[in-house]
Motif scaffolding. Sequence first.
Motif, PDB file in Angstrom:
ATOM      1  N   ALA A 183      80.299 -39.720  13.504  1.00 25.98           N
ATOM      2  CA  ALA A 183      80.069 -38.974  12.264  1.00 25.98           C
ATOM      3  C   ALA A 183      79.501 -37.587  12.523  1.00 25.98           C
ATOM      4  O   ALA A 183      79.614 -36.706  11.671  1.00 25.98           O
ATOM      5  CB  ALA A 183      79.130 -39.767  11.352  1.00 25.98           C
ATOM      6  N   TYR A 184      78.916 -37.383  13.701  1.00 27.90           N
ATOM      7  CA  TYR A 184      78.388 -36.049  14.012  1.00 27.90           C
ATOM      8  C   TYR A 184      79.467 -34.977  13.989  1.00 27.90           C
ATOM      9  O   TYR A 184      79.192 -33.796  13.772  1.00 27.90           O
ATOM     10  CB  TYR A 184      77.708 -36.052  15.389  1.00 27.90           C
ATOM     11  CG  TYR A 184      78.661 -36.186  16.551  1.00 27.90           C
ATOM     12  CD1 TYR A 184      79.235 -35.060  17.139  1.00 27.90           C
ATOM     13  CD2 TYR A 184      78.991 -37.429  17.082  1.00 27.90           C
ATOM     14  CE1 TYR A 184      80.112 -35.175  18.209  1.00 27.90           C
ATOM     15  CE2 TYR A 184      79.855 -37.551  18.147  1.00 27.90           C
ATOM     16  CZ  TYR A 184      80.418 -36.429  18.706  1.00 27.90           C
ATOM     17  OH  TYR A 184      81.297 -36.537  19.758  1.00 27.90           O
ATOM     18  N   SER A 185      80.733 -35.370  14.193  1.00 29.93           N
ATOM     19  CA  SER A 185      81.827 -34.399  14.309  1.00 29.93           C
ATOM     20  C   SER A 185      82.195 -33.768  12.967  1.00 29.93           C
ATOM     21  O   SER A 185      82.988 -32.822  12.932  1.00 29.93           O
ATOM     22  CB  SER A 185      83.058 -35.072  14.905  1.00 29.93           C
ATOM     23  OG  SER A 185      83.599 -36.045  14.017  1.00 29.93           O
ATOM     24  N   LEU A 186      81.627 -34.258  11.874  1.00 27.08           N
ATOM     25  CA  LEU A 186      82.030 -33.809  10.543  1.00 27.08           C
ATOM     26  C   LEU A 186      81.243 -32.600  10.037  1.00 27.08           C
ATOM     27  O   LEU A 186      81.533 -32.092   8.954  1.00 27.08           O
ATOM     28  CB  LEU A 186      81.867 -34.969   9.548  1.00 27.08           C
ATOM     29  CG  LEU A 186      82.619 -36.253   9.905  1.00 27.08           C
ATOM     30  CD1 LEU A 186      82.284 -37.356   8.905  1.00 27.08           C
ATOM     31  CD2 LEU A 186      84.119 -36.022   9.958  1.00 27.08           C
ATOM     32  N   ASP A 187      80.279 -32.143  10.819  1.00 27.11           N
ATOM     33  CA  ASP A 187      79.411 -31.049  10.367  1.00 27.11           C
ATOM     34  C   ASP A 187      79.013 -30.225  11.589  1.00 27.11           C
ATOM     35  O   ASP A 187      78.588 -30.782  12.607  1.00 27.11           O
ATOM     36  CB  ASP A 187      78.164 -31.630   9.682  1.00 27.11           C
ATOM     37  CG  ASP A 187      77.206 -30.558   9.213  1.00 27.11           C
ATOM     38  OD1 ASP A 187      77.379 -30.062   8.087  1.00 27.11           O
ATOM     39  OD2 ASP A 187      76.296 -30.215   9.996  1.00 27.11           O
ATOM     40  N   LEU A 188      79.132 -28.903  11.491  1.00 29.63           N
ATOM     41  CA  LEU A 188      78.861 -28.053  12.651  1.00 29.63           C
ATOM     42  C   LEU A 188      77.417 -28.150  13.116  1.00 29.63           C
ATOM     43  O   LEU A 188      77.140 -28.137  14.321  1.00 29.63           O
ATOM     44  CB  LEU A 188      79.225 -26.600  12.336  1.00 29.63           C
ATOM     45  CG  LEU A 188      80.728 -26.294  12.278  1.00 29.63           C
ATOM     46  CD1 LEU A 188      80.969 -24.887  11.738  1.00 29.63           C
ATOM     47  CD2 LEU A 188      81.371 -26.449  13.658  1.00 29.63           C
ATOM     48  N   ALA A 189      76.468 -28.261  12.189  1.00 28.93           N
ATOM     49  CA  ALA A 189      75.066 -28.386  12.589  1.00 28.93           C
ATOM     50  C   ALA A 189      74.813 -29.712  13.300  1.00 28.93           C
ATOM     51  O   ALA A 189      74.040 -29.776  14.268  1.00 28.93           O
ATOM     52  CB  ALA A 189      74.158 -28.253  11.369  1.00 28.93           C
ATOM     53  N   ASP A 190      75.477 -30.781  12.846  1.00 34.30           N
ATOM     54  CA  ASP A 190      75.344 -32.072  13.523  1.00 34.30           C
ATOM     55  C   ASP A 190      75.979 -32.025  14.907  1.00 34.30           C
ATOM     56  O   ASP A 190      75.462 -32.627  15.864  1.00 34.30           O
ATOM     57  CB  ASP A 190      75.986 -33.181  12.685  1.00 34.30           C
ATOM     58  CG  ASP A 190      75.152 -33.576  11.477  1.00 34.30           C
ATOM     59  OD1 ASP A 190      73.951 -33.261  11.456  1.00 34.30           O
ATOM     60  OD2 ASP A 190      75.715 -34.195  10.553  1.00 34.30           O
ATOM     61  N   ILE A 191      77.109 -31.344  15.023  1.00 33.21           N
ATOM     62  CA  ILE A 191      77.740 -31.194  16.338  1.00 33.21           C
ATOM     63  C   ILE A 191      76.783 -30.478  17.291  1.00 33.21           C
ATOM     64  O   ILE A 191      76.652 -30.861  18.465  1.00 33.21           O
ATOM     65  CB  ILE A 191      79.074 -30.432  16.223  1.00 33.21           C
ATOM     66  CG1 ILE A 191      80.095 -31.247  15.426  1.00 33.21           C
ATOM     67  CG2 ILE A 191      79.639 -30.112  17.613  1.00 33.21           C
ATOM     68  CD1 ILE A 191      81.357 -30.481  15.065  1.00 33.21           C
TER      69      ILE A 191
END
Length: 489
Positions: A378-386
Amino acid sequence: MDDPIDQLRDAATGHLSAGRVQPAIAAYEALLRVTPGVPDDWFNLAYLQRENRDFQAALASYGRALALGATGPEEIHLNRAVILAENLRREDDAMAELARALALAPRFLPALVNLGNLHERRGERARAQERYEQALAVEPGHALALSRLANLRRFHSPDDVLIQRLRQALQVRGRHPSEHADLAYALGKALDDAGAYDDAFAAYLHANQAARFSHGRTPLRYDREAHERLVDALIRQSLQPAPPSVAGESAPPVFVCGMFRSGSTLLEQILGSHPDVTPGGEIDLLPALAREHLLPRLAQPDRPLPAELAEAMRHEYRSGIAARFPDATLLTDKRPDNFLFIGLLKQLFPTAKILHTRRAVLDNCLSVFFLHLGPAMAYSLDLADIAHWYRQYRRLMGHWQSLYGEDIHDVDYDALVADPRPQIGAALRHCGLGWNNACLDFHASKSSVATPSNWQVRQPLYQRSSGRWRNYERHLGALRDALAGLVDD
């Protein structure tokens, strides 16, 4: 008094409904010893055996269901094909199963799309296109077939007819979010090809938002604190005494890992062109062993891995490899997120060599955002999470390199595409291999490639992906801030 057979069936279906795989298998096996002629029971047993990773048994049970006249035989052939292709790497046999499914039901969409995907893996572009077009003839707006069709080629104009088909398909009401995601990722790719970068970024934003809602009612969420705790626990566990290795054991595979979209598929394709190397692709054995045996132990990280458990895990890994690649001499296990489990693999295989792929930070993170990675990531869905995931990846890799630095060799994607020979030579030497000119002609290889980089690695080396982030610079301010101290322009 209840009939004993009814009791057995109730127990089996109860365990199945509750997701209790091992008790359900035992119950169905007991039931089938008494009443072996019910095809649905064989079908359910096959499903459970597949969940239990007993793939040969699952194939046999599906076969019994077919022989007994199960309804929907085309679906059983499809299930057998998936096991053969994904779990046993027997792609010819998988294609034969899909052909049987289509002989029974020529308009069976899952078989058409899966057959197209297998042709893609083999680099058979025209055959893949034919299958996707057949699927679209059955269902003109079929999201997966249309998106796969778009991934078969490069686009040169935002007015391309196929881009318009993707836009129109996205306007259809009532689509499931997963279909929106497939179509929007494909549209983003097509617009990126065509140089329409702002529109491409908008499409990718849409794709990631749709993907967040595509796996049930609860939206996918990346838990940053939980991931930090996992990295902490992996580090602590790796500091425990390693179980003894087995004397005289044959050499393990070479493990290729790193961030997704960091060049691991390209590196494996290059290595796999060497006559002494068998490319294994994204093998799921190490993550499966980690989920089953390592992760549950992390709550008590002071407990070292018992020697008996380590030996059982080694045996399971080697048996899985032997079933899929019986003739391999030197095998590559290219699973990018195996970097999480370098501590485990070095405890199981102390002599293992690791090739760690790296890439310019902004290019890497942006490419992850542009890829449909699935619900477990799920981290791949948001640039800040990436950016957060990337920082944790760098933290963990720094730890592994402090422990096993001599056995970990970094391969820089950008240096590789700019000047391939020295990078390839160094990687080969790390694997104990001499130079072979075939490694420079990797794009001509006929090996199967089952990752989103399939078509890229079937081309000669190019540098257009290096510095790709500059096309999207106006959208990346927050990402750059989140990666402060790691970005080197």
